[in-house]
Motif scaffolding. Structure first.
Motif, PDB file in Angstrom:
ATOM      1  N   GLN A   1       2.147  -2.883   9.740  1.00 37.12           N
ATOM      2  CA  GLN A   1       3.331  -2.126  10.099  1.00 37.12           C
ATOM      3  C   GLN A   1       3.108  -0.629   9.851  1.00 37.12           C
ATOM      4  OE1 GLN A   1       6.839  -3.862   8.313  1.00 37.12           O
ATOM      5  NE2 GLN A   1       6.105  -5.942   8.667  1.00 37.12           N
ATOM      6  N   ASN A   2       4.160   0.134  10.135  1.00 41.61           N
ATOM      7  CA  ASN A   2       4.024   1.580  10.003  1.00 41.61           C
ATOM      8  C   ASN A   2       4.272   2.027   8.575  1.00 41.61           C
ATOM      9  OD1 ASN A   2       6.881   0.840  10.739  1.00 41.61           O
ATOM     10  ND2 ASN A   2       7.166   2.948  10.072  1.00 41.61           N
ATOM     11  N   PHE A   3       4.025   3.295   8.331  1.00 36.99           N
ATOM     12  CA  PHE A   3       4.331   3.899   7.038  1.00 36.99           C
ATOM     13  C   PHE A   3       5.786   4.354   7.040  1.00 36.99           C
ATOM     14  CE2 PHE A   3       0.311   4.199   4.811  1.00 36.99           C
ATOM     15  CZ  PHE A   3      -0.603   3.936   5.825  1.00 36.99           C
ATOM     16  N   VAL A   4       6.502   4.005   5.974  1.00 34.97           N
ATOM     17  CA  VAL A   4       7.889   4.421   5.805  1.00 34.97           C
ATOM     18  C   VAL A   4       7.936   5.463   4.694  1.00 34.97           C
ATOM     19  CG1 VAL A   4      10.222   3.695   5.198  1.00 34.97           C
ATOM     20  CG2 VAL A   4       8.754   2.188   6.569  1.00 34.97           C
ATOM     21  N   PHE A   5       8.505   6.610   5.023  1.00 33.92           N
ATOM     22  CA  PHE A   5       8.502   7.736   4.106  1.00 33.92           C
ATOM     23  C   PHE A   5       9.784   7.813   3.286  1.00 33.92           C
ATOM     24  CE2 PHE A   5       4.816  10.396   5.119  1.00 33.92           C
ATOM     25  CZ  PHE A   5       4.320   9.690   6.204  1.00 33.92           C
ATOM     26  N   GLY A   6       9.647   8.266   2.042  1.00 32.04           N
ATOM     27  CA  GLY A   6      10.794   8.587   1.207  1.00 32.04           C
ATOM     28  C   GLY A   6      11.373   9.937   1.607  1.00 32.04           C
ATOM     29  N   PRO A   7      12.457  10.359   0.958  1.00 30.16           N
ATOM     30  CA  PRO A   7      13.157  11.579   1.345  1.00 30.16           C
ATOM     31  C   PRO A   7      12.430  12.866   0.972  1.00 30.16           C
ATOM     32  CG  PRO A   7      14.214  10.597  -0.551  1.00 30.16           C
ATOM     33  CD  PRO A   7      13.168   9.626  -0.102  1.00 30.16           C
TER      34      PRO A   7
ATOM     35  N   TYR B   1       0.866  -1.184   0.000  1.00 31.61           N
ATOM     36  CA  TYR B   1       0.000   0.000   0.000  1.00 31.61           C
ATOM     37  C   TYR B   1       0.892   1.220   0.000  1.00 31.61           C
ATOM     38  CZ  TYR B   1      -3.605   3.266   1.712  1.00 31.61           C
ATOM     39  OH  TYR B   1      -4.477   4.317   1.866  1.00 31.61           O
TER      40      TYR B   1
ATOM     41  N   ASN C   1       3.790   1.022   2.812  1.00 34.89           N
ATOM     42  CA  ASN C   1       3.212   0.354   3.985  1.00 34.89           C
ATOM     43  C   ASN C   1       3.059  -1.132   3.734  1.00 34.89           C
ATOM     44  OD1 ASN C   1       0.104  -0.309   5.305  1.00 34.89           O
ATOM     45  ND2 ASN C   1       1.692   0.484   6.661  1.00 34.89           N
ATOM     46  N   VAL C   2       3.482  -1.900   4.713  1.00 30.43           N
ATOM     47  CA  VAL C   2       3.175  -3.320   4.763  1.00 30.43           C
ATOM     48  C   VAL C   2       2.085  -3.482   5.806  1.00 30.43           C
ATOM     49  CG1 VAL C   2       4.038  -5.622   5.317  1.00 30.43           C
ATOM     50  CG2 VAL C   2       5.519  -3.977   4.138  1.00 30.43           C
TER      51      VAL C   2
ATOM     52  N   TYR D   1       1.861  12.081  -0.063  1.00 26.31           N
ATOM     53  CA  TYR D   1       1.489  13.173   0.834  1.00 26.31           C
ATOM     54  C   TYR D   1       2.078  14.480   0.321  1.00 26.31           C
ATOM     55  CZ  TYR D   1      -0.058  10.002   4.594  1.00 26.31           C
ATOM     56  OH  TYR D   1      -0.719   9.068   5.346  1.00 26.31           O
TER      57      TYR D   1
ATOM     58  N   PRO E   1       1.811  16.475   7.049  1.00 25.86           N
ATOM     59  CA  PRO E   1       1.562  15.908   5.724  1.00 25.86           C
ATOM     60  C   PRO E   1       0.060  15.755   5.456  1.00 25.86           C
ATOM     61  CG  PRO E   1       3.294  14.682   6.844  1.00 25.86           C
ATOM     62  CD  PRO E   1       2.678  15.592   7.863  1.00 25.86           C
TER      63      PRO E   1
ATOM     64  N   ILE F   1       1.074   5.716  -0.357  1.00 25.65           N
ATOM     65  CA  ILE F   1       0.380   7.005  -0.285  1.00 25.65           C
ATOM     66  C   ILE F   1       1.329   8.095  -0.732  1.00 25.65           C
ATOM     67  CG2 ILE F   1      -0.715   8.715   1.233  1.00 25.65           C
ATOM     68  CD1 ILE F   1      -1.621   6.530   3.065  1.00 25.65           C
TER      69      ILE F   1
ATOM     70  N   GLN G   1       3.181  18.243   1.821  1.00 24.40           N
ATOM     71  CA  GLN G   1       3.455  18.940   3.075  1.00 24.40           C
ATOM     72  C   GLN G   1       3.846  20.386   2.803  1.00 24.40           C
ATOM     73  OE1 GLN G   1       6.574  17.364   5.661  1.00 24.40           O
ATOM     74  NE2 GLN G   1       5.471  18.064   7.465  1.00 24.40           N
TER      75      GLN G   1
ATOM     76  N   PHE H   1       5.942  13.734  -0.419  1.00 27.04           N
ATOM     77  CA  PHE H   1       6.542  12.501   0.087  1.00 27.04           C
ATOM     78  C   PHE H   1       5.736  11.306  -0.382  1.00 27.04           C
ATOM     79  CE2 PHE H   1       9.589  14.137   3.075  1.00 27.04           C
ATOM     80  CZ  PHE H   1       9.070  15.338   3.530  1.00 27.04           C
TER      81      PHE H   1
END
Lengths: 114, 111
Positions: free
Chosen positions: B97-103, B32, B93-94, B36, B44, B34, B38, B89
């Protein structure tokens, strides 16, 4: 429109002092996240709750940071003692389920440690 | 207000042109995603999402493309407007688990 509420918006604290942030997620959202965002970077997870239980706190510096969500609704993140490197934006987000659905963010708390 | 992302990659586009923002994600198990937006001093804001069983999803003026083979995500904004100026950004998401953001990428819209 429902939104995630955070307070305070801004906080200035002296090094070695204690500081606390509060988050009220969207009503009915079981999953709550605390993220830290350093200027120029993406948010990084500190802690994830499912209802009142901690799901993931592997990146939380437990010697100085603590988080709780006692009744599974609002949450508090505390830092004691604060260090200069803790200066950042602290973001709270909530989601209706643990993954696979939108996570909505609050406006964040900007912490400056002097 | 303060600036989010002082040293982020920047994409500059002319008002009215289309914008394409790219993101490489890291976890092949992510199912999954997303995008965002900001703005300075704010949290975000959700733009659009896509699940791993899809390769394209369209919203109002925005389209997200997913290429799982190369673990690449893109956000296309049609007819870019001054209000689109922000840091964007991607987040992966797995489930569970939590959402991991790109740079992040700063989009600057030129008049």
């Amino acid at each position: 429109e429902a939104e995630v509420a955070q307070s305070p918006r801004y906080k200035i604290t002296e090094k070695s002092q204690a500081v606390a942030f509060w988050c009220d997620p969207i009503s009915g959202h079981a999953t709550l996240y605390w993220y830290r965002q350093i200027l120029g970077q993406g948010p990084e997870l500190l802690v994830q709750f499912q209802d009142e239980s901690v799901v993931d706190d592997s990146q939380l510096p437990k010697d100085r940071f603590s988080a709780e969500r006692l009744k599974g609704v609002d949450s508090t993140l505390k830092i004691q003692p604060a260090e200069l490197g803790d200066s950042a934006m602290y973001l709270c987000a909530s989601s209706s389920s643990v993954g696979g659905t939108e996570a909505f963010f609050g406006q964040g708390t900007r912490l400056t440690v002097v | 207000g303060e600036s989010v992302g002082l040293h982020l990659p920047t994409l500059s586009v002319q008002e009215g042109d289309n914008s394409i923002i790219n993101c490489a994600y890291s976890n092949s198990a992510s199912d999954y995603f997303i995008w965002y937006k900001q703005e300075s001093g704010k949290g975000p804001q959700f733009i659009i999402d896509i699940r791993s069983n899809m390769d394209k999803r369209q919203g109002q003026r925005v389209t997200v493309l997913l290429n799982k083979t190369v673990k690449h995500l893109s956000l296309q904004i049609a007819a870019t407007q001054p209000g689109d100026s922000a840091v964007y950004f991607c987040a992966e998401n797995v489930f569970g688990q939590n959402f991991v953001f790109g740079p992040g990428t700063r989009l600057s819209v030129l008049p």
